[in-house]
Design an enzyme around this catalytic site. Structure first.
Site, PDB file in Angstrom:
ATOM      1  N   LYS A  45       0.803  -1.210   0.000  1.00 55.78           N
ATOM      2  CA  LYS A  45       0.000   0.000   0.000  1.00 55.78           C
ATOM      3  C   LYS A  45       0.846   1.276   0.000  1.00 55.78           C
ATOM      4  O   LYS A  45       0.664   2.159  -0.842  1.00 55.78           O
ATOM      5  CB  LYS A  45      -0.887  -0.029   1.253  1.00 55.78           C
ATOM      6  CG  LYS A  45      -1.705   1.198   1.456  1.00 55.78           C
ATOM      7  CD  LYS A  45      -2.207   1.239   2.883  1.00 55.78           C
ATOM      8  CE  LYS A  45      -1.076   1.516   3.834  1.00 55.78           C
ATOM      9  NZ  LYS A  45      -1.507   1.889   5.175  1.00 55.78           N
ATOM     10  N   THR A  46       1.790   1.334   0.925  1.00 53.61           N
ATOM     11  CA  THR A  46       2.614   2.539   1.028  1.00 53.61           C
ATOM     12  C   THR A  46       3.444   2.737  -0.235  1.00 53.61           C
ATOM     13  O   THR A  46       3.658   3.852  -0.689  1.00 53.61           O
ATOM     14  CB  THR A  46       3.532   2.452   2.251  1.00 53.61           C
ATOM     15  OG1 THR A  46       2.737   2.114   3.387  1.00 53.61           O
ATOM     16  CG2 THR A  46       4.216   3.773   2.512  1.00 53.61           C
ATOM     17  N   ASP A  79      -4.312   8.236   2.824  1.00 58.02           N
ATOM     18  CA  ASP A  79      -3.884   6.929   3.326  1.00 58.02           C
ATOM     19  C   ASP A  79      -4.885   6.457   4.378  1.00 58.02           C
ATOM     20  O   ASP A  79      -5.535   7.264   5.037  1.00 58.02           O
ATOM     21  CB  ASP A  79      -2.491   7.094   3.954  1.00 58.02           C
ATOM     22  CG  ASP A  79      -1.858   5.770   4.305  1.00 58.02           C
ATOM     23  OD1 ASP A  79      -2.292   4.743   3.765  1.00 58.02           O
ATOM     24  OD2 ASP A  79      -0.912   5.768   5.121  1.00 58.02           O
ATOM     25  N   GLU A  80      -5.015   5.165   4.578  1.00 58.80           N
ATOM     26  CA  GLU A  80      -5.893   4.598   5.611  1.00 58.80           C
ATOM     27  C   GLU A  80      -7.285   5.229   5.564  1.00 58.80           C
ATOM     28  O   GLU A  80      -7.837   5.655   6.591  1.00 58.80           O
ATOM     29  CB  GLU A  80      -5.300   4.821   7.017  1.00 58.80           C
ATOM     30  CG  GLU A  80      -3.891   4.315   7.193  1.00 58.80           C
ATOM     31  CD  GLU A  80      -3.824   2.831   7.508  1.00 58.80           C
ATOM     32  OE1 GLU A  80      -4.804   2.119   7.241  1.00 58.80           O
ATOM     33  OE2 GLU A  80      -2.781   2.385   8.004  1.00 58.80           O
ATOM     34  N   GLN A  99      -9.735  -3.737   7.514  1.00 53.73           N
ATOM     35  CA  GLN A  99      -8.833  -3.363   8.604  1.00 53.73           C
ATOM     36  C   GLN A  99      -9.333  -2.131   9.357  1.00 53.73           C
ATOM     37  O   GLN A  99      -8.563  -1.431  10.016  1.00 53.73           O
ATOM     38  CB  GLN A  99      -7.414  -3.120   8.088  1.00 53.73           C
ATOM     39  CG  GLN A  99      -6.739  -4.379   7.595  1.00 53.73           C
ATOM     40  CD  GLN A  99      -5.270  -4.154   7.290  1.00 53.73           C
ATOM     41  OE1 GLN A  99      -4.451  -3.991   8.177  1.00 53.73           O
ATOM     42  NE2 GLN A  99      -4.932  -4.122   6.012  1.00 53.73           N
ATOM     43  N   ARG A 148      -0.514 -10.136  10.687  1.00 56.49           N
ATOM     44  CA  ARG A 148       0.783  -9.559  11.106  1.00 56.49           C
ATOM     45  C   ARG A 148       1.916 -10.556  10.914  1.00 56.49           C
ATOM     46  O   ARG A 148       3.080 -10.208  10.913  1.00 56.49           O
ATOM     47  CB  ARG A 148       0.773  -9.134  12.593  1.00 56.49           C
ATOM     48  CG  ARG A 148      -0.208  -8.042  12.989  1.00 56.49           C
ATOM     49  CD  ARG A 148      -0.122  -6.856  12.104  1.00 56.49           C
ATOM     50  NE  ARG A 148      -1.146  -6.918  11.071  1.00 56.49           N
ATOM     51  CZ  ARG A 148      -1.139  -6.168   9.992  1.00 56.49           C
ATOM     52  NH1 ARG A 148      -0.183  -5.303   9.794  1.00 56.49           N
ATOM     53  NH2 ARG A 148      -2.092  -6.272   9.093  1.00 56.49           N
TER      54      ARG A 148
END
Length: 720
Positions: free
Chosen positions: A33-34, A217-218, A252, A595
């Site tokens: 994503k980043t 973002d997010e 998420q 994770r």
DNA sequence: CTGGTACCAATTTTT
DNA sequence: TTGGTACCAG
């Protein structure tokens, strides 16, 4: 130039090179994503579609913003300084500083963090003689922030009953108080910036024409006000709206409890008529089994935008499951397992212990500590939240803005200078009469308390004079010395650490002026409020990482131990009552599972000390949502049966605290025993009352039916 | 104003 | 069980 786009998978490439139009990127966990976000920015700039000046990128945390900037500088030979890349709050702060007059704020307005805000509310309630039983400060804080985050001012807030009307009135009073003092809370930063752009047409036009690209973002974590802010800034509905590039993952979304609204994703898609929805589903983090488990769990949620993670890596290892008797046994077993992982060459920092709630860390810490394994717990007090630092900052704030009553109240008698509650009450009353700040009211006061207050005011004035032309670190040093803070902590028995922290504040000041765009005292104070310090620092340290599942979002580890996977704990019992609570818990579970890179352990305990008493629980329903073939039970099946069952197998085991359980005639049943009820299914006997024919038992049936009291004689229980 | 004590509540948390 | 807060005595 093409090298920028090398090594992107087809979906990532498509996302990065989308034409300038509203886009929604559904980025699964570990899907890069980043990378997509930063490459998109680099691509836009390097192809001349925009300049560093012409785009805005917004994140939730300072860490994410910093990472984006760092990656960007590595990709492009540009100076990222001055670019509008930052957090919602950071960018709004910047906007308000630049246009403080238009926003109706003093040049040196201060930012209240949550603790400051709460203190301000308590002070307000006291001044207005409000019953804080009926209006608890915390509730009021929640009420005020909730309204602000929905974009609702006190004058627009609706109230159907007296109680709400009163809260709205207090909200209005709070607004007045903040305005008078020249302070803004976190939500106010956003709301003020939003209103500034709404009301000021030229300003709005200026920023709308400047930022042709807005990247978020997010996105699933945005609240209503943040969404409105984005919509406004993008010039949505206008002739030439900016291209909003929203990246997020509805699966998420784990912050609904603090106002995040996943609904913004759907609204965005609809209102912006998004044509390009791109799913990033290829995962570069975890092995297949882990992803299969995650996919299977999250599939139980309704109203998803839909997504399925996959990987080119192999299936990898099975998910390991261990059921311990007690929380202590669970911790013991985990630590043994950790030792064996380390023997096999695992780095300590690649091992994480995750839990649903902070209280669970104690047992784990105890075990790690007594075994001598280095560990680090995330989530404690942060640097700028420490008492001594807050005190020092309060003095600095008074120098910058004397009307800041919160800062005044904090240090007027710290270190003690004989100014007691009486004097302060008097002062507060006067301040109300004159409608001035506490500081400005002091000269109006007569009598003995006035003298000591005047001395304090004089002290602040002197410090302001003396530091007028000093560089920031020297300002701080002067204040530490002349406020008496250093002397105070030097005299305190355990003051060394606090003194060291105060020295660290000097360093923070020095760092700040060398890096910041606004190297002033006011800039530093804003920085201290907006960036309270790293929760996630020292990641490289060779220590086992302990944190809540929430804190683990965005991180990854080779081996993850998810502990306390029990009904009532995870999913948390409180969440069952909340609307969509269970689905949020499931998303949290999804975050936890994803994770892990290579190895995932799920552990649980049949009994656990909680709030001073032993609780018995069943395994979490989330375990049942994982396909059994992915799971390797490390507890033998018969051991997974309950130890207190009167079987030969467990006869030689010592039931923990057996002696503390009063022996009762429960018709052959025992506390802690797993039983089956015709209607409610399986449950654990939690406690009992009476005995013989009158015996009642309390049984925990898990989330669906919860905890129930049943007459033993009526319940027709059978051992499960 | 300090220190002791009694009481209560008790997920998750960035800015 | 723990931690935080609120209230009272010295």
């Amino acid at each position: 130039m093409t090298s920028l786009l090398d090594n992107l998978n087809p979906e990532q490439l498509a996302a990065v090179t989308l034409p300038p139009q509203p886009a929604l990127i559904l980025a699964g966990a570990g899907s890069g994503k980043t990378r997509v976000l930063t490459t998109r920015i680099a691509w836009l700039i390097s192809t001349g579609q925009t300049t560093p000046h012409g785009l805005l990128a917004v994140t939730f945390t300072n860490k994410a913003a910093r990472e984006m900037l760092a990656r960007l500088s590595a990709m492009l030979p540009i100076n990222t300084r001055g670019m509008w890349i930052g957090t919602f709050h950071g960018l709004c702060n910047r906007l308000l500083r630049a246009h403080y007059r238009d926003a109706g704020l003093p040049e040196t307005f201060q930012i209240l963090d949550s603790a400051d805000q709460l203190a301000a509310i308590k002070r307000l309630l006291k001044a207005l003689n409000v019953d804080d039983e009926k209006y608890p400060p915390r509730d009021l804080q929640h009420f005020i922030n909730g309204n602000k985050e929905a974009g609702v001012r006190a004058d627009a807030a609706e109230a159907w009953d007296d109680w709400t009307r009163k809260k709205v009135a207090l909200y209005a009073e709070y607004e007045r108080q903040c305005q008078k003092e020249g302070v803004v809370d976190f939500a106010e930063l956003l709301l003020r910036a939003y209103e500034l752009l709404t009301r000021n047409e030229p300003l709005r036009a200026h920023y709308q024409s400047r930022f042709r690209h807005i990247l978020v973002d997010e996105f699933q974590d945005t609240n209503r006000l943040q969404y409105l802010w984005l919509k406004l800034l993008a010039g949505h509905g206008g002739a030439e709206p900016a291209a909003v590039f929203a990246v997020g993952d509805d699966d998420q979304s784990i912050y609904a409890f603090r106002g995040a609204d996943v609904g913004n994703m759907r609204d965005f898609e609809r209102e912006f008529a998004v044509k390009s929805v791109i799913r990033l589903e290829q995962n570069y983090r975890s092995h297949g089994n882990i992803l299969d488990a995650a996919n299977a769990i999250i599939a139980n949620n309704s109203r998803r935008l839909g997504k399925n993670l996959w990987t080119e890596a192999g299936a990898g290892e099975p998910i390991r499951l261990y059921e311990a008797l007690t929380d202590m046994d669970e911790a013991r077993w985990i630590v043994e397992e950790i030792q064996s992982l380390i023997r096999d060459g695992a780095a300590r920092s690649d091992i994480a212990l995750l839990y649903r709630s902070n209280a669970q860390s104690r047992v784990l810490e105890h075990q790690l500590f007594s075994t001598g394994i280095p560990y680090r717990v995330y989530g404690g007090l942060r640097f700028f939240e420490r008492q001594e630092i807050k005190h020092a900052l309060a003095y600095l704030r008074l120098i910058a803005n004397a009307d800041d009553d919160t800062a005044f109240a904090r240090v007027v008698n710290f270190p003690t200078r004989g100014i007691g509650a009486r004097s302060l009450e008097l002062l507060a009353d006067s301040a109300r009469t004159y409608n001035t700040s506490l500081y400005a009211t002091v000269p109006h006061l007569a009598g003995r308390p006035a003298a000591s207050l005047a001395v304090f005011v004089r002290l602040i004035e002197d410090m302001r004079q003396a530091t007028r032309d000093l560089p920031l670190p020297e300002v701080i040093d002067h204040v530490l010395e002349h406020s008496g803070l250093r002397a105070h902590y030097r005299a305190e028995r355990e003051g060394e650490e606090r003194l060291a922290n105060l020295d660290e504040l000097l360093n923070a000041g020095a760092n700040f002026i060398s890096e910041a765009e606004d190297p002033t005292l006011t800039g530093f104070l804003a920085h201290a409020s907006l960036e309270a310090g790293e929760h996630q620092a020292d990641a490289g340290q060779e220590a086992i990482q302990l944190m809540t599942v929430h804190a683990a979002k965005g991180l990854e580890f080779d081996a993850v131990f998810l502990t306390g996977v029990e009904e009532g704990l995870f999913p948390h019992e409180n969440s069952i009552q909340e609307t969509d609570g269970l689905e949020e818990e499931r998303r949290l579970m999804y975050v936890a599972v994803t994770r892990a890179r290579k190895r995932l352990y799920l552990t649980l305990a049949q009994s656990r000390m909680l709030h001073g008493q032993t609780r018995y629980s069943l395994k979490s329903r989330f375990i049942d949502e994982i396909p059994p073939q992915l799971i390797k039970w490390l507890t033998p099946r018969q051991a997974a049966a309950r130890y207190y069952e009167p079987s030969q197998e467990s006869a030689h085991r010592t039931p923990p605290r057996a002696s503390s359980v009063p022996s009762r005639d429960l018709g052959g049943f025992r506390i802690g025993q797993l039983v089956r009820h015709a209607k409610f299914g399986e449950g654990v006997i939690v406690s009992a009352e009476g005995s013989g024919g009158d015996a009642k038992v309390q049984i925990n049936f898990g989330g669906a039916h919860g905890i129930k009291w049943l007459m033993l004689a009526m319940a027709k229980l059978e051992a499960a």
